[in-house]
Motif scaffolding. Structure first.
Motif, PDB file in Angstrom:
ATOM      1  N   LEU A   8       0.821  -1.213   0.000  1.00 39.68           N
ATOM      2  CA  LEU A   8       0.000   0.000   0.000  1.00 39.68           C
ATOM      3  C   LEU A   8       0.856   1.264   0.000  1.00 39.68           C
ATOM      4  O   LEU A   8       0.537   2.246  -0.679  1.00 39.68           O
ATOM      5  N   ILE A   9       1.927   1.237   0.768  1.00 38.99           N
ATOM      6  CA  ILE A   9       2.814   2.401   0.843  1.00 38.99           C
ATOM      7  C   ILE A   9       3.522   2.627  -0.493  1.00 38.99           C
ATOM      8  O   ILE A   9       3.698   3.762  -0.938  1.00 38.99           O
ATOM      9  N   LYS A  10       3.886   1.562  -1.163  1.00 39.53           N
ATOM     10  CA  LYS A  10       4.646   1.647  -2.413  1.00 39.53           C
ATOM     11  C   LYS A  10       3.778   2.010  -3.624  1.00 39.53           C
ATOM     12  O   LYS A  10       4.256   2.650  -4.552  1.00 39.53           O
ATOM     13  N   ARG A  11       2.496   1.611  -3.647  1.00 38.85           N
ATOM     14  CA  ARG A  11       1.660   1.798  -4.823  1.00 38.85           C
ATOM     15  C   ARG A  11       1.383   3.269  -5.091  1.00 38.85           C
ATOM     16  O   ARG A  11       0.878   3.990  -4.249  1.00 38.85           O
ATOM     17  N   ARG A  12       1.739   3.712  -6.277  1.00 35.65           N
ATOM     18  CA  ARG A  12       1.507   5.084  -6.721  1.00 35.65           C
ATOM     19  C   ARG A  12       0.944   5.028  -8.135  1.00 35.65           C
ATOM     20  O   ARG A  12       1.215   4.089  -8.881  1.00 35.65           O
ATOM     21  N   SER A  13       0.191   6.033  -8.521  1.00 35.65           N
ATOM     22  CA  SER A  13      -0.294   6.098  -9.897  1.00 35.65           C
ATOM     23  C   SER A  13       0.882   6.395 -10.816  1.00 35.65           C
ATOM     24  O   SER A  13       1.660   7.315 -10.566  1.00 35.65           O
ATOM     25  N   VAL A  14       1.010   5.592 -11.860  1.00 35.83           N
ATOM     26  CA  VAL A  14       2.096   5.719 -12.826  1.00 35.83           C
ATOM     27  C   VAL A  14       1.497   6.023 -14.186  1.00 35.83           C
ATOM     28  O   VAL A  14       0.608   5.306 -14.651  1.00 35.83           O
ATOM     29  N   ARG A  15       1.980   7.097 -14.812  1.00 33.80           N
ATOM     30  CA  ARG A  15       1.460   7.521 -16.109  1.00 33.80           C
ATOM     31  C   ARG A  15       2.509   7.457 -17.216  1.00 33.80           C
ATOM     32  O   ARG A  15       2.217   7.798 -18.349  1.00 33.80           O
ATOM     33  N   LYS A  16       3.713   7.033 -16.887  1.00 34.38           N
ATOM     34  CA  LYS A  16       4.775   6.917 -17.887  1.00 34.38           C
ATOM     35  C   LYS A  16       5.314   5.493 -17.844  1.00 34.38           C
ATOM     36  O   LYS A  16       5.787   5.029 -16.805  1.00 34.38           O
ATOM     37  N   PHE A  17       5.239   4.850 -19.002  1.00 31.31           N
ATOM     38  CA  PHE A  17       5.599   3.442 -19.110  1.00 31.31           C
ATOM     39  C   PHE A  17       6.725   3.247 -20.121  1.00 31.31           C
ATOM     40  O   PHE A  17       6.887   4.036 -21.056  1.00 31.31           O
ATOM     41  N   THR A  18       7.472   2.169 -19.952  1.00 36.69           N
ATOM     42  CA  THR A  18       8.478   1.792 -20.948  1.00 36.69           C
ATOM     43  C   THR A  18       7.763   1.096 -22.111  1.00 36.69           C
ATOM     44  O   THR A  18       6.555   0.834 -22.051  1.00 36.69           O
ATOM     45  N   ASP A  19       8.530   0.742 -23.138  1.00 34.98           N
ATOM     46  CA  ASP A  19       7.968   0.025 -24.290  1.00 34.98           C
ATOM     47  C   ASP A  19       7.893  -1.481 -24.045  1.00 34.98           C
ATOM     48  O   ASP A  19       7.351  -2.215 -24.871  1.00 34.98           O
ATOM     49  N   ASP A 161       4.529   8.739   2.286  1.00 38.50           N
ATOM     50  CA  ASP A 161       5.145   9.040   3.579  1.00 38.50           C
ATOM     51  C   ASP A 161       4.074   8.864   4.655  1.00 38.50           C
ATOM     52  O   ASP A 161       3.167   9.685   4.772  1.00 38.50           O
ATOM     53  N   VAL A 162       4.166   7.784   5.425  1.00 41.76           N
ATOM     54  CA  VAL A 162       3.139   7.514   6.436  1.00 41.76           C
ATOM     55  C   VAL A 162       3.108   8.574   7.524  1.00 41.76           C
ATOM     56  O   VAL A 162       2.098   8.734   8.214  1.00 41.76           O
ATOM     57  N   ASP A 163       4.182   9.329   7.668  1.00 43.82           N
ATOM     58  CA  ASP A 163       4.183  10.418   8.652  1.00 43.82           C
ATOM     59  C   ASP A 163       3.318  11.591   8.204  1.00 43.82           C
ATOM     60  O   ASP A 163       3.028  12.485   9.005  1.00 43.82           O
ATOM     61  N   LYS A 164       2.921  11.593   6.948  1.00 44.67           N
ATOM     62  CA  LYS A 164       2.095  12.683   6.419  1.00 44.67           C
ATOM     63  C   LYS A 164       0.652  12.254   6.152  1.00 44.67           C
ATOM     64  O   LYS A 164      -0.082  12.948   5.461  1.00 44.67           O
ATOM     65  N   LEU A 165       0.254  11.115   6.694  1.00 48.74           N
ATOM     66  CA  LEU A 165      -1.132  10.676   6.525  1.00 48.74           C
ATOM     67  C   LEU A 165      -2.076  11.663   7.207  1.00 48.74           C
ATOM     68  O   LEU A 165      -1.746  12.253   8.234  1.00 48.74           O
TER      69      LEU A 165
END
Length: 179
Positions: A8-19, A161-165
């Motif tokens: 959960l901490i690692k998952r971020r929306s990614v909009r740029k992908f490799t080929d 950053d869980v300190d900024k939840l």
């Protein structure tokens, strides 16, 4: 900390992908996650349209002005559609399937990003859902909820950053307005 919490901490929306394409096994695991997702009353009101053809991905990226452009660069896109005649909570069922797919993708170190379709417009005279239904031959009464784009991450994003939840958004026993 548990592995799930780390995910959960690692998952971020990614909009740029490799080929680099996804492997058939990776795609299968993402779709398996969707099919394993819980639904209200076990109705399975969702269906999934998987698109990997680059020409079709490009067309899908135009489903709403500017904010879906990254779909064209994805390895695959999954259009989540729901059937309001099967369940009155098809939106929730589809949303749950969507995040489960995104978490499975993150577990595989594959990037993903949700594109909201329901309630959005392709043009002044056509909704994004109507555009997608026409493009992908999706029959009535199915309604597109979202598109989730998947691909190998161009670069890693920093984890949350869980300190900024925003713990101020959590209320115990009763809602307590901000003072």
């Amino acid at each position: 900390m548990s592995y799930f919490t780390d995910l959960l901490i690692k998952r971020r929306s990614v909009r740029k992908f490799t080929d680099e394409p996804l492997t058939p096994e990776e795609t299968q695991l993402i779709l398996q996650a969707a099919l394993l997702s819980p639904t209200s009353k076990n109705r399975h009101s969702w269906e999934f349209v998987v698109v990997e053809d680059k020409t079709m991905l490009e067309k899908l990226s135009h489903c709403k002005p500017t904010s879906a452009a990254f779909v064209a660069q994805a390895s695959i896109a999954v259009v989540i559609v729901g059937n309001p005649l099967v369940s009155d909570v098809w939106i929730e069922d589809g949303a749950i399937a969507g995040i489960v797919m995104q978490l499975q993708a993150e577990d595989l170190n594959i990037g993903s990003c949700w594109v909201q379709v329901r309630g959005r417009n392709y043009s002044e005279t056509m909704t994004s859902g109507e555009y997608i239904n026409e493009l992908l031959n999706i029959p009535f009464p199915l309604e597109p909820l979202c598109i989730i784009a998947f691909g190998k991450k161009e670069k890693e994003k920093p984890p949350h950053d869980v300190d900024k939840l925003m713990w101020e958004k959590v209320h115990i026993e009763v809602f307590k307005p901000k003072e």
